[in-house]
Design an enzyme around this catalytic site. Structure first.
Site, PDB file in Angstrom:
ATOM      1  CB  SER A 136       6.018 -11.069  14.674  1.00 11.28           C
ATOM      2  OG  SER A 136       6.235 -12.261  13.984  1.00 11.28           O
ATOM      3  CE  LYS A 162       2.881 -13.120  13.211  1.00  9.06           C
ATOM      4  NZ  LYS A 162       2.247 -12.398  12.095  1.00  9.06           N
ATOM      5  CE  LYS A 164       6.267 -14.900  11.586  1.00  9.32           C
ATOM      6  NZ  LYS A 164       5.329 -14.805  10.464  1.00  9.32           N
ATOM      7  CG  ASP A 189       2.165 -16.182  10.996  1.00 12.31           C
ATOM      8  OD1 ASP A 189       1.600 -16.967  10.208  1.00 12.31           O
ATOM      9  OD2 ASP A 189       2.719 -15.127  10.617  1.00 12.31           O
ATOM     10  CD  GLU A 214      -0.713 -14.149  10.824  1.00  9.56           C
ATOM     11  OE1 GLU A 214      -0.214 -14.021  11.959  1.00  9.56           O
ATOM     12  OE2 GLU A 214      -0.474 -13.380   9.883  1.00  9.56           O
ATOM     13  CG  ASP A 239      -0.530 -12.913   6.443  1.00 13.01           C
ATOM     14  OD1 ASP A 239      -0.737 -11.976   5.658  1.00 13.01           O
ATOM     15  OD2 ASP A 239       0.610 -13.148   6.895  1.00 13.01           O
ATOM     16  CE  LYS A 263       1.795  -9.575   6.988  1.00 15.82           C
ATOM     17  NZ  LYS A 263       2.374 -10.884   6.605  1.00 15.82           N
ATOM     18  N   GLY A 291       2.586  -6.974   9.660  1.00 14.63           N
ATOM     19  CA  GLY A 291       3.829  -6.244   9.410  1.00 14.63           C
ATOM     20  C   GLY A 291       4.698  -7.031   8.456  1.00 14.63           C
TER      21      GLY A 291
HETATM   22  O1  NPG Z   1       6.451  -6.947  12.761  1.00 17.16           O
HETATM   23  O2  NPG Z   1       6.975  -6.342  10.750  1.00 17.16           O
HETATM   24  C1  NPG Z   1       6.779  -7.198  11.603  1.00 17.16           C
HETATM   25  C2  NPG Z   1       6.947  -8.652  11.195  1.00 17.16           C
HETATM   26  C3  NPG Z   1       5.725  -9.443  11.452  1.00 17.16           C
HETATM   27  O3  NPG Z   1       5.882 -11.794  11.424  1.00 17.16           O
HETATM   28  C4  NPG Z   1       5.780 -10.778  10.789  1.00 17.16           C
HETATM   29  N1  NPG Z   1       5.713 -10.775   9.481  1.00 17.16           N
HETATM   30  O4  NPG Z   1       4.352 -13.654   7.985  1.00 17.16           O
HETATM   31  O5  NPG Z   1       3.451 -11.952   8.912  1.00 17.16           O
HETATM   32  C5  NPG Z   1       4.454 -12.546   8.504  1.00 17.16           C
HETATM   33  C6  NPG Z   1       5.824 -11.959   8.686  1.00 17.16           C
HETATM   34  C7  NPG Z   1       6.519 -11.560   7.425  1.00 17.16           C
HETATM   35  C8  NPG Z   1       7.687 -10.892   7.503  1.00 17.16           C
HETATM   36  C9  NPG Z   1       6.013 -11.808   6.205  1.00 17.16           C
HETATM   37  C10 NPG Z   1       8.345 -10.488   6.378  1.00 17.16           C
HETATM   38  C11 NPG Z   1       6.681 -11.409   5.078  1.00 17.16           C
HETATM   39  C12 NPG Z   1       7.823 -10.759   5.164  1.00 17.16           C
END
Ligand code: NPG
Length: 369
Positions: A136, A162, A164, A189, A214, A239, A263, A291
């Site tokens: 990400s 991915k 953001k 995302d 997403e 999500d 998740k 994640g």
């Molecule tokens: O690889 O752990 C990872 C991060 C992936 O982008 C990621 N997580 O919105 O999915 C999400 C975002 C996130 C991170 C969401 C931290 C909440 C807390």
């Protein structure tokens, strides 16, 4: 198993680079670590994925600790002889707080599986030893630095990127990255950053052969997602909106989502994740593991989950080095774009107790009454 005590620690790990999303910028990862000690001596570990502020979900670290101490732990202590399969049911009267509940259920499951000599993967129904890694990529300060970061991940072997996005950082970064890597599996995302009025803009993403968009809209706007899904050709993946088996079932029925990001923290644990996985397999809906900047403790369990047969898309299951210079477990190292599913009992990774001591800012030991 009977719980003897629970230790809740707050730790903070610096990130290797700031991680910017549409809801904020993280420079380090604060989280709660849970250690449950059973009367027969076995220990179970888990992390609570809530962030320090309620920006991604209503939960946050201090609030999670409070609800655990005030309501969840007294309930589990009173339950007596407990297994992970009992946790969600006994905690059901306390509404919400999925991340806090998931952490306690996972720690109990880790202890239970260690006692029985079974790995998380075998318990959940793993069907492979290696899982494909996605990464990400946060909102970058410039297109040049985004290109540099993405090149670095592609050179490391990541199999899916991915990006953001947020209003003002969407079509341009996507078109540049797709232009430079015409065949890499790519998805975006938005973390709820758009509204129903942005349909025309989001339709423009159809030109870039994305795996999915997403969570473009507010987490409560399930109907909005269904309306959007009918207008764009890129699959919509929910999500934040998926907080339980029931919410997944209903979003699928409304055609608000045609791919699901699972998740475990967001849905209340690995057992609820399994139910959502099975539902998606039944409906032929692709699943991937999200994640939340997990340390090796949460990552180990996520990697095990991501090895189930329905997880047909690469997840945000990156190597430890994506986020941390030093992890709190034996690090997850990517081999040819894949991570190996741990085989040892429970989460199956060695914990670096010395390092955990160094980064602990608070700890509390709660004996079971
Ligand atoms: O690889 O752990 C990872 C991060 C992936 O982008 C990621 N997580 O919105 O999915 C999400 C975002 C996130 C991170 C969401 C931290 C909440 C807390």
């Amino acid at each position: 198993m009977k719980i003897k005590s629970v230790e809740i620690r707050t730790i903070a790990l610096p990130l290797v680079r700031p991680f910017r999303t549409s809801f904020g910028t993280q420079n380090d990862r604060e989280l709660l670590l849970i250690k449950i000690t059973m009367h027969d001596g076995v220990e179970g570990w888990a992390e609570c994925v809530a962030m320090s502020e309620p920006l991604y979900s209503p939960e946050f670290t201090a609030g999670c600790q409070d609800v655990m101490e005030r309501f969840l732990l007294p309930n589990l202590f009173a339950y007596g002889d407990i297994r992970a399969e009992d946790v969600a049911g006994t905690l059901r009267p306390f509404l919400g707080h999925q991340m806090a509940k998931a952490a306690l259920e996972s720690a109990i499951l880790d202890a239970q599986l260690k006692l029985e000599g079974i790995s998380f993967g075998s318990y959940l129904g793993s069907s492979r030893d290696l899982i494909d890694c996605g990464v990400s990529v946060g909102i970058a300060p410039s297109i040049e630095s985004l290109v540099e970061e993405v090149s670095d991940y592609i050179n490391q072997g990541y199999r899916r990127i991915k990006l953001k996005i947020e209003p003002g950082w969407d079509i341009e970064p996507v078109s540049v990255i797709r232009g430079m890597w015409p065949t890499i599996p790519l998805q975006v995302d938005a973390n709820q950053a758009y509204t129903r009025n942005d349909t025309e803009l989001l339709k423009k993403l159809d030109a870039y052969d994305l795996l999915l968009i997403e969570q473009p809209l507010d987490e409560h706007d399930i109907v909005g997602h269904a309306l959007l899904a009918a207008k764009v050709s890129t699959p919509i993946c929910l999500d934040e909106s998926i907080t339980s088996y029931e919410s997944a079932r209903d979003a699928l029925a409304l055609k608000a989502t045609t791919v699901i990001n699972i998740k475990p923290g967001r849905v209340g644990g690995y057992l609820e994740s399994l139910k959502i996985h099975d539902l998606c397999v039944e409906h032929n809906i692709p699943v991937w593991c999200g994640g939340m900047l997990e340390t090796g403790i949460g990552r180990a369990a996520n990697v095990a989950l991501a090895s189930l047969p329905g997880f047909t898309l690469p997840g945000d299951t990156s190597a430890s080095s994506r986020f941390f210079k030093r992890d709190i477990t034996t690090p997850f190292i990517m081999e040819d774009g894949q991570l190996r599913v741990p085989h040892g009992p429970g989460i199956g990774v060695e914990i670096d107790h010395e390092f955990i001591e160094e980064i602990t800012s608070a700890r509390k030991l709660i004996p079971a009454k």
